[in-house]
Scaffold this active site. Structure first.
Site, PDB file in Angstrom:
ATOM      1  N   ASP A  93      -1.110   0.870  -5.006  1.00 56.53           N
ATOM      2  CA  ASP A  93      -0.276   1.423  -6.071  1.00 56.53           C
ATOM      3  C   ASP A  93       0.578   2.569  -5.541  1.00 56.53           C
ATOM      4  O   ASP A  93       0.377   3.062  -4.422  1.00 56.53           O
ATOM      5  CB  ASP A  93      -1.146   1.911  -7.231  1.00 56.53           C
ATOM      6  CG  ASP A  93      -1.837   0.762  -7.954  1.00 56.53           C
ATOM      7  OD1 ASP A  93      -1.243  -0.326  -8.015  1.00 56.53           O
ATOM      8  OD2 ASP A  93      -2.962   0.964  -8.435  1.00 56.53           O
ATOM      9  N   HIS A 125       2.756  -3.917  -3.172  1.00 54.35           N
ATOM     10  CA  HIS A 125       2.329  -3.389  -4.471  1.00 54.35           C
ATOM     11  C   HIS A 125       1.208  -4.215  -5.101  1.00 54.35           C
ATOM     12  O   HIS A 125       0.608  -3.791  -6.090  1.00 54.35           O
ATOM     13  CB  HIS A 125       3.516  -3.314  -5.430  1.00 54.35           C
ATOM     14  CG  HIS A 125       3.404  -2.213  -6.427  1.00 54.35           C
ATOM     15  ND1 HIS A 125       2.198  -1.657  -6.789  1.00 54.35           N
ATOM     16  CD2 HIS A 125       4.339  -1.560  -7.160  1.00 54.35           C
ATOM     17  CE1 HIS A 125       2.401  -0.720  -7.698  1.00 54.35           C
ATOM     18  NE2 HIS A 125       3.691  -0.639  -7.938  1.00 54.35           N
TER      19      HIS A 125
END
Length: 312
Positions: free
Chosen positions: A289, A285
């Site tokens: 995204d 992450h």
């Protein structure tokens, strides 16, 4: 002293000095049975807290309850823990894998997206093309081959997933190198298919079989196991549906594949049983995204639901 936990526990219960015991385990390690042998040779001792029997008014003896009885430690006869166990040292490949997995979990914020993919068309496509591919590659086309090909095509459309993180630099690759996790008698091996985007379907099928065989025969070279930009871990053969795969650093993503099952799907105006396959995508992450990762899964599902587009 080298002694098993159960042996130390027994020694504490019976107040035995482990230094006076000769161990019979590996490299002289003291086992629980060694302590039990010493206990059995001891003469029975009367606890100072046990009250002697007294006579009642009718001359019958009664046993006075020992106030410490509820708090006594269990003896060896009533132990719930095993008295012996096999010990397997953490060495070699298993140790390297353990260190890399711990490092990945500690350093990478993992996020996993799960979804099902309709595999009806892919199953039909495999049956139609398996003999054609067999004549060219010597191996029949499989669902796993179609999956690898679909992943490669999806990575070309989403280069942020075909990347590695090296220090503070993200490298996005033009070519697709996919690592395939293979369970062997010697542990987990990950042979790499290089530049899948540049080879034909038949060549992909041939290379995949050769790399898997080399992994199981322990004949992989250094080149065969390096350079992966993305990894696929398939546990479908073990009846696993969805799981959370751990990213193989420095890659930024890994795809987990589960077993194909028949599930009801709403098609038109009715529920229809269809062959479906679960996919689990774990990604870093820090680099990717949620939305781009979800779009990658959408593209992958599109190729699997319409496999003829893989040949365009």
């Amino acid at each position: 002293m080298r002694a098993t936990p159960s042996a130390r526990r027994l020694a504490r219960i019976h107040d035995i000095d482990l230094r006076r015991i000769t161990g019979t385990g590996p490299r002289g390690r003291i086992q629980a049975r060694d302590v039990e042998r010493v206990v059995s040779k001891r003469e029975p001792q009367v606890s100072e807290t046990v009250m002697p029997p007294v006579a009642n008014q009718r001359g019958e003896t009664e046993r006075t309850a020992d106030p410490a009885e509820p708090f006594r430690q269990p003896t060896a006869d009533v132990q719930a823990t095993p008295v012996d166990a096999a010990e397997v040292p953490l060495t070699g490949i298993r140790k390297v894998i353990a260190e890399r997995m711990v490092q990945s979990v500690q350093q990478v914020p993992h996020v996993t997206l799960n979804r099902w993919v309709n595999m009806q068309a892919a199953s039909q496509f495999k049956q139609e093309w398996e003999q054609i591919v067999y004549k060219q590659a010597g191996f029949k086309l499989s669902i796993n081959d179609l999956l690898v090909l679909a992943v490669a095509r999806a990575l070309l459309k989403h280069p942020e997933m075909n990347a590695t993180l090296e220090g503070e630099t993200v490298r996005r690759y033009r070519d697709v190198n996919i690592g395939i996790a293979v369970q062997t008698d010697n542990g987990l091996m990950v042979p790499v298919l290089h530049e899948i985007n540049r080879i034909s379907v038949s060549e992909l099928v041939k290379q995949l079989r050769e790399k898997i065989n080399k992994a199981r025969n322990r004949s992989l070279s250094l080149e065969d196991t390096t350079g992966a930009t993305f990894t696929i871990s398939n546990l479908g053969g073990y009846d696993i549906e969805m799981f959370t795969p751990i990213i193989d650093q420095p890659q930024v993503a890994i795809l987990g594949v589960g077993t194909m099952v028949t599930r009801p799907e709403w098609i038109g105006d009715t529920w229809t049983p269809v062959k479906s396959m679960p996919l689990s995508l774990s990604f870093d992450h820090r680099i990717v995204d949620g939305a781009p990762a979800a779009q990658f899964l959408q593209t992958l599902a599109h190729y699997l639901k319409e496999p003829q587009t893989l040949l365009i």
